[in-house]
Write a protein that holds these residues in place. Structure first.
Motif, PDB file in Angstrom:
ATOM      1  N   PHE A  68       6.694  -2.928   8.194  1.00  0.00           N
ATOM      2  CA  PHE A  68       5.519  -2.283   7.616  1.00  0.00           C
ATOM      3  C   PHE A  68       4.395  -3.283   7.384  1.00  0.00           C
ATOM      4  N   PHE A  69       4.737  -4.523   7.077  1.00  0.00           N
ATOM      5  CA  PHE A  69       3.696  -5.547   6.949  1.00  0.00           C
ATOM      6  C   PHE A  69       2.979  -5.726   8.287  1.00  0.00           C
ATOM      7  N   ALA A 296     -10.439   3.735  -3.834  1.00  0.00           N
ATOM      8  CA  ALA A 296     -10.037   3.456  -2.453  1.00  0.00           C
ATOM      9  C   ALA A 296      -9.708   1.984  -2.260  1.00  0.00           C
ATOM     10  N   LEU A 297     -10.534   1.113  -2.807  1.00  0.00           N
ATOM     11  CA  LEU A 297     -10.325  -0.327  -2.645  1.00  0.00           C
ATOM     12  C   LEU A 297      -9.073  -0.802  -3.376  1.00  0.00           C
ATOM     13  N   VAL A 298      -8.899  -0.353  -4.608  1.00  0.00           N
ATOM     14  CA  VAL A 298      -7.737  -0.792  -5.388  1.00  0.00           C
ATOM     15  C   VAL A 298      -6.452  -0.241  -4.786  1.00  0.00           C
ATOM     16  N   LEU A 299      -6.458   1.052  -4.434  1.00  0.00           N
ATOM     17  CA  LEU A 299      -5.273   1.664  -3.826  1.00  0.00           C
ATOM     18  C   LEU A 299      -4.871   0.921  -2.556  1.00  0.00           C
ATOM     19  N   HIS A 300      -5.854   0.637  -1.714  1.00  0.00           N
ATOM     20  CA  HIS A 300      -5.571  -0.025  -0.447  1.00  0.00           C
ATOM     21  C   HIS A 300      -5.060  -1.451  -0.655  1.00  0.00           C
ATOM     22  N   TRP A 301      -5.829  -2.239  -1.368  1.00  0.00           N
ATOM     23  CA  TRP A 301      -5.540  -3.675  -1.400  1.00  0.00           C
ATOM     24  C   TRP A 301      -4.513  -4.073  -2.438  1.00  0.00           C
ATOM     25  N   TRP A 302      -4.342  -3.317  -3.507  1.00  0.00           N
ATOM     26  CA  TRP A 302      -3.273  -3.640  -4.458  1.00  0.00           C
ATOM     27  C   TRP A 302      -1.914  -3.327  -3.831  1.00  0.00           C
ATOM     28  N   THR A 303      -1.781  -2.148  -3.209  1.00  0.00           N
ATOM     29  CA  THR A 303      -0.511  -1.836  -2.545  1.00  0.00           C
ATOM     30  C   THR A 303      -0.276  -2.756  -1.345  1.00  0.00           C
ATOM     31  N   TYR A 304      -1.352  -3.175  -0.694  1.00  0.00           N
ATOM     32  CA  TYR A 304      -1.237  -4.132   0.411  1.00  0.00           C
ATOM     33  C   TYR A 304      -0.632  -5.444  -0.087  1.00  0.00           C
ATOM     34  N   ALA A 308       2.874  -6.968   0.962  1.00  0.00           N
ATOM     35  CA  ALA A 308       2.882  -8.305   1.567  1.00  0.00           C
ATOM     36  C   ALA A 308       3.851  -9.231   0.842  1.00  0.00           C
ATOM     37  N   ALA A 309       3.932  -9.093  -0.480  1.00  0.00           N
ATOM     38  CA  ALA A 309       4.833  -9.946  -1.260  1.00  0.00           C
ATOM     39  C   ALA A 309       6.290  -9.669  -0.904  1.00  0.00           C
ATOM     40  N   THR A 310       6.662  -8.395  -0.779  1.00  0.00           N
ATOM     41  CA  THR A 310       8.047  -8.086  -0.405  1.00  0.00           C
ATOM     42  C   THR A 310       8.336  -8.556   1.016  1.00  0.00           C
TER      43      THR A 310
END
Length: 333
Positions: A68-69, A296-304, A308-310
């Motif tokens: 998924f990454f 939109a920005l927070v949803l996209h990039w926070w979950t990103y 990415a961390a996992t």
């Protein structure tokens, strides 16, 4: 597409929305996102075990997180081929079978998306029902119903047909290949081997009990994921406009909006889809455009970042390289 996502939103409105955001909601959003991956990995494990009964859950979780990454990072959805590559490396599953298994998983998700969309259009109030596009006015509900019903039936018929005729067609092709000259036989055999393993990868939907379990875990995945969208609306102070039904609607519309090939990271595409979805549920105009863009920005990039961390943890643990996987995905190795 980035320009569309930012259209009509003064930066001071965006800054004000972010400045008043309740950051405490970011932690449960991260937890819910990780739980979503955990459930998805279990569903993937159920499918993969039809090919490799001894396949471990942790191996599948690693494949899913890394895959998924790559979907998020590689352009034009090239990352979709990474999971079959990793399944071959980690679990010795033939490439064709891996593609078949992932094809089934994606079909479950696409079918769920279309079914949920129909439910949202029927039962959730949408203050904005019309969309100005290409100089015409479109009734979003009617359009969505036509798209959903127009796609759902062919998908189900196509899968049923593949399941019913897949193996008979393979046997027919095997007979044809046997009659070919030796040089052509070796070449055709490669394609036939891939087709054979691809059909093997569809075994999950041939077993009624397993099919029911996959439906259950798909429903759990989507039902639980909607809380991410609900919590972020609360964090940006327009939770009164987004209930659970609206959150599901926003979720499926964003998913549909990002299905097509897109730039790396879905930059701009994701934000535009999120703003469009929110607008349909009344989060637009009257000072709400800044909040919608912030969402939109927070949803996209926070979950990103969470995803990415996992993925980073598994890349380190498994010794895999993003660049090497990118070369494989593009057929350069």
């Amino acid at each position: 597409m980035s320009a569309v996502a930012l259209w009509g939103v003064p930066l001071d409105e965006l800054g004000d929305a972010l400045g008043h955001m309740q950051l405490v909601y970011l932690a449960p959003v991260a937890v819910l996102y990780v739980l979503q991956q955990v459930v998805r990995a279990w569903r993937q494990t159920l499918i993969v075990r039809t090919l490799k009964p001894e396949a471990s859950y942790m191996a599948n979780l690693g494949v899913l997180c890394m895959g998924f990454f790559c979907i998020n990072v590689f352009p034009a959805r090239l990352g979709e081929v990474v999971r079959p590559i990793l399944l071959k490396r980690k679990l010795d599953i033939p490439l064709g079978a891996g593609f078949g298994a992932m094809f089934i998983e994606r079909l479950f998700d696409l079918t769920a998306t279309l079914v949920i969309l129909q439910g949202v259009l029927l039962f959730v109030d949408m203050p904005t029902r019309e969309l100005q596009l290409f100089g015409q006015t479109w009734d979003v509900v009617a359009l969505g119903q036509r798209v959903g019903s127009g796609l759902l039936a062919p998908i189900l018929i196509g899968v049923l047909g593949l399941l019913l005729v897949g193996r008979p067609v393979l046997r027919l092709l095997e007979g044809v290949v046997e009659r070919l000259p030796e040089t052509l036989k070796r070449l055709a055999g490669l394609g036939l081997g891939f087709a054979r393993s691809f059909v093997d990868g569809l075994d999950a939907v041939r077993r009624p009990l397993l099919f029911a379990r996959l439906c259950l875990w798909t429903a759990v995945t989507w039902a639980g994921s909607a809380f991410i969208y609900l919590l972020l609306a609360e964090s940006l102070n327009f939770g009164h406009l987004i209930g659970y039904g609206e959150a599901i609607g926003v979720m499926v519309l964003i998913m549909l909006g990002t299905m097509a090939p897109a730039p790396p990271g879905f930059v701009g595409v994701y934000e535009a889809a999120a703003r469009g979805a929110l607008a349909l549920f009344g989060v637009a105009g009257l000072g709400l455009d800044g909040s919608a863009l912030a969402y939109a920005l927070v949803l996209h990039w926070w979950t990103y970042l969470v995803q990415a961390a996992t993925a980073w943890w598994f890349f380190q643990k498994e010794g895999e390289s993003v660049m090497e996987l990118a070369r494989h995905a593009m057929g350069r190795d």
